[in-house]
Write an enzyme that holds these catalytic residues in place. Structure first.
Site, PDB file in Angstrom:
ATOM      1  N   ARG A 322       0.871  -1.240   0.155  1.00  0.00           N
ATOM      2  CA  ARG A 322       0.109  -0.034   0.127  1.00  0.00           C
ATOM      3  C   ARG A 322       0.923   1.310  -0.040  1.00  0.00           C
ATOM      4  O   ARG A 322       0.645   2.320  -0.538  1.00  0.00           O
ATOM      5  CB  ARG A 322      -1.120   0.083   1.177  1.00  0.00           C
ATOM      6  CG  ARG A 322      -1.872   0.980   1.181  1.00  0.00           C
ATOM      7  CD  ARG A 322      -3.153   1.147   2.399  1.00  0.00           C
ATOM      8  NE  ARG A 322      -4.125   0.036   1.767  1.00  0.00           N
ATOM      9  CZ  ARG A 322      -4.971   0.569   1.230  1.00  0.00           C
ATOM     10  NH1 ARG A 322      -5.388   1.792   1.055  1.00  0.00           N
ATOM     11  NH2 ARG A 322      -6.349  -0.097   1.179  1.00  0.00           N
ATOM     12  N   GLU A 724      -9.322   6.269   7.664  1.00  0.00           N
ATOM     13  CA  GLU A 724      -7.873   6.311   7.434  1.00  0.00           C
ATOM     14  C   GLU A 724      -7.502   7.673   6.568  1.00  0.00           C
ATOM     15  O   GLU A 724      -6.485   8.274   7.046  1.00  0.00           O
ATOM     16  CB  GLU A 724      -7.257   5.105   6.879  1.00  0.00           C
ATOM     17  CG  GLU A 724      -7.296   3.969   7.463  1.00  0.00           C
ATOM     18  CD  GLU A 724      -7.105   2.697   6.894  1.00  0.00           C
ATOM     19  OE1 GLU A 724      -5.930   2.193   7.143  1.00  0.00           O
ATOM     20  OE2 GLU A 724      -7.993   2.236   5.752  1.00  0.00           O
TER      21      GLU A 724
END
Length: 770
Positions: A322, A724
């Site tokens: 990621r 997030e």
């Protein structure tokens, strides 16, 4: 929520309204029980871990006699007592449940002492004698790279010809910097209670973001089938990723102790042990070379990212992936070569943390753009605007996903106006010219964050909706509640689908007996996945009721509506509870399951190319700071945020998530410093030495605005994930600090060399550097 309220109460639509958190009243009254608050079954024992005092060594022996002699001690559990697989059921299968033969970090659990009381167990654990032969330890990323010490093979992702683009670029910069890890510091520490049940079955109460994985791990360790293990979690006192995998350790240890003693066993780590045992956000180091034109547009980039993974893989692979996916953040990179190294060191095995590698990727490009702006003497916002993804052009990421819903070209100028950036930048420049001791910095940074699990198989969810004969509704889904308001949002969705007041809907504990094989509540996907699954279940019940009413009133089912606690057809209007009672009397099914799988996503795990994300969430923040050049101390003076949550299911909860995520991100980049000593022992393991942000760190001006547009993709209520993405808005504080440091250094093109977190000491050293 009060399920006894009449249907007339709160009759408007639930979604879109700022309803309070479903446990808010219980929270403030101290009536919301967590695992350690629950009544303990008769005969419950307590376990405490025996920890390795060294970072790396050969375990030659464990003398448990002194511990067994301690009053109240019932047993000591060692690796030899594990009936199933002695390694945790992780994908890499590289982490021992209890140390056996070797220890790999200071704080690794070697044994468990089980006693009548918590204090007896903890005191006795200190009496266990470990015979360890010291071995050389790898403690830094430089040492790991030199030794080619990796938990997983390196990964390379490239597009275009970065080397040729760099060679042709009119301007080039090289550099290296690092960002530290971060302790989760959830208010409720890691805890589990394992209760033996009849015929080899188990009930585990766990503070976990992933009950299904805890079930799998416990069954794997005990050598039994998953159906014999039930895992339940009503709520957590915070998780932030730290309870995605690592809650499983506590549950496994408690279950092993319970098996050996034949009694229920609770294991709750104290804060010091929690720090030593559990992993953190992955620290990263970066080497880069970037080429750019006179406007600051990046022409070529070579970037090496070194992730400190600790001693085992845990979730380091997808975390590092990621980070690779988010190196671009909001910017088009035509010629780029990224190398990602997943380094093995002899420290705690690092794990998921809010953003899951995304922040470590985003900060790389934002730091580079700040450096480019200073090198050219240009305004940093203008450089960022020049590099943005386009709409219909320059719109494909380096991993070959098109950016189809890009709103940043509109959002950033809007924030610029809200925050009065240009006027304030002039004021900051004037201040800095007039003041020598205190310098100010101002920065705007955007975020583009991909939403979905990068492991495609986790993008699925299930739910159950039960309607009872009094018209009340119970919902079970696979997500977990850690204070973020997931249960509240799911209840709002179900209430509107059935047309009943929110007060009539109750969301139960997350339980593997209700919804099997559920994914972790992580990747900001909790509402997207579980909201859709719960909506599908509620719709199935509603369709049953609509068909029943249509039969009564001689109309089509599509003509039957559900709203405000009433069920209306062209012929009659009835209360929801009345319809339910009639349906039950006619043997109509009043419960259903629902399932959802995220559409459109796919990618090649070998090449890291494809469409790993369903959509992107966007936002931007403008932060202003003041720095004392004599000491390096600073304050965050003002923050303005414009963030994209799509069509908000619950604006109050979403704004709370934005505020909390920003402040937590600010802590990562300013005060939260993890320090390991030369022997590999974590020295910062208590609030006295590890400083999370407090209420006093919230800036005096802290304004959050929501972008007004709905999600272009078909998400629940057309909303967007909010857990997030706001975390990375705090990179604006990092860039504002670097702006102030540059002002303090003076000169035409001041270079700023500083690692994160930007503690006052680091800020002072960056100012004073030659």
């Amino acid at each position: 929520m009060n399920a006894s309220l009449p249907d007339a109460a709160l009759a408007g639509p639930a979604c879109g309204a700022p309803h309070p958190h479903e446990s808010a009243h219980a929270h403030v009254q101290g009536l919301a029980p967590y695992v350690d608050d629950l009544p303990e079954p008769r005969g419950t024992l307590h376990a405490a871990p025996v920890l390795s005092p060294v970072a790396h060594g050969r375990l030659r022996g464990v003398d448990v006699a002194p511990a067994l002699a301690h009053p109240g001690v019932r047993a000591v559990v060692l690796a030899a007592d594990i009936p199933g697989d002695a390694r945790l059921a992780t994908p890499a299968h590289d982490e021992p449940i209890l140390a056996d033969g070797h220890v790999h970090h200071a704080g690794q659990v070697v044994a468990l002492v089980v006693a009548d009381t918590v204090q007896a167990a903890r005191h006795a654990a200190r009496r266990v004698v470990l015979d360890i032969e010291l071995l050389p330890a790898i403690l830094t990323l430089d040492e790991a790279m030199a030794a080619h010490s990796f938990v997983l093979p390196p990964v390379t992702v490239a597009r275009g010809d970065a080397g040729a683009a760099l060679a042709a670029a009119p301007h080039r910069l090289r550099g290296r910097f690092a960002v530290g890890g971060q302790e989760h510091f959830y208010l409720e520490g890691q805890v589990a209670l394992a209760v033996p049940r009849e015929q080899g079955q188990w009930h585990v109460l766990s503070s976990t973001q992933h009950p299904g994985e805890v079930q799998h791990w416990v069954a794997h360790a005990l050598g039994i089938a998953s159906h014999a293990v039930r895992v339940e979690c009503r709520r957590m006192g915070g998780g932030f990723g730290g309870k995605e995998t690592q809650a499983g350790h506590l549950a496994v240890w408690a279950a092993l102790a319970a098996r050996k003693t034949g009694a229920p066993v609770k294991l709750r780590l104290d804060r010091d042990d929690d720090f030593l045992v559990t992993g953190k956000r992955h620290p990263f180091a970066y080497d880069y070379e970037v080429g750019f034109d006179g406007a600051g547009r990046i022409l070529g980039l070579k970037l090496d990212m070194m992730a400190n993974c600790g001693f085992s893989a845990d979730l380091s692979g997808p975390v590092a992936d990621r980070a690779v996916f988010h190196v671009d953040n909001a910017y088009f990179l035509e010629h780029v070569a990224i190398r990602s190294f997943r380094c093995r060191t002899h420290v705690q095995s690092h794990t998921a943390f809010r953003g899951f590698g995304g922040p470590q990727g985003v900060i790389a490009i934002e730091t580079l753009l700040g450096d480019i702006a200073r090198h050219l003497g240009r305004d940093a916002l203008d450089v960022r605007l020049a590099n943005l993804y386009g709409c219909g052009e320059r719109d494909t990421t380096h991993y070959q996903m098109r950016v189809e819903d890009n709103i940043l070209p509109e959002l950033l100028p809007k924030l610029e106006l809200i925050a009065q950036y240009r006027r304030r930048q002039e004021a900051v420049s004037a201040w800095n010219s007039a003041h020598a001791d205190v310098k100010r910095g101002l920065a705007v940074t955007p975020v583009k964050f991909g939403i979905s699990f990068t492991a495609t198989l986790f993008n699925q969810a299930g739910a159950l909706v039960h309607v009872y004969t009094d018209g009340s509704v119970q919902v079970s889904h696979g997500g977990t509640e850690m204070g973020q308001g997931l249960h509240t949002k799911v209840a709002q969705v179900v209430a509107d689908e059935l047309g009943v007041p929110l007060a009539r809907v109750l969301v139960t504990a997350s339980d593997t007996d209700k919804v099997p094989n559920a994914s972790a509540t992580a990747a900001s996907s909790g509402t997207d996945l579980n909201g859709k699954a719960a909506q599908a279940a509620a719709r199935a019940v509603r369709d049953n009721l609509a068909a029943f009413v249509a039969g009564l009133d001689g109309c089509g089912a599509g003509a039957v509506s559900f709203a405000g606690g009433q069920v209306a057809s062209p012929k009659a209007e009835r209360g929801f509870a009345q319809v339910v009672q009639l349906a039950y009397a006619n043997r109509i099914q009043l419960w259903s399951d629902g399932f959802y799988r995220t559409p459109k996503i796919h990618y090649d795990k070998q090449t890291l190319t494809g469409r790993p994300f369903f959509y992107f969430a966007y936002g931007a923040a403008c932060s202003e700071v003041a720095v004392d050049t004599r000491t390096g101390e600073y304050r965050v003076l003002a923050v303005d945020i414009l963030h994209d949550v799509g069509r908000s299911i619950n604006p109050a909860i979403d704004i709370g998530q934005i505020e909390g995520g920003f402040i937590q991100g600010m802590g990562w980049l300013t005060t939260e410093e993890l320090v390991w000593d030369e022997k590999g022992l974590l020295a910062t393991r208590a609030p006295s030495t590890y400083k999370i942000p407090t209420a006093g760190d919230v800036p005096p001006h802290f304004a959050v605005h929501l972008w007004p547009e709905a999600n272009a993709e078909d998400t629940i209520f057309r909303g967007k994930a909010v857990g997030e993405p706001p975390f990375m808005l705090a990179i604006s504080v990092w860039e504002a600090l670097r702006h102030a440091v540059a002002a303090a250094r003076g000169g035409e093109h001041p270079r700023v060399q500083m690692d994160a977190p930007a503690t006052p000491e680091r800020v002072w050293r960056a100012i004073a550097a030659p």
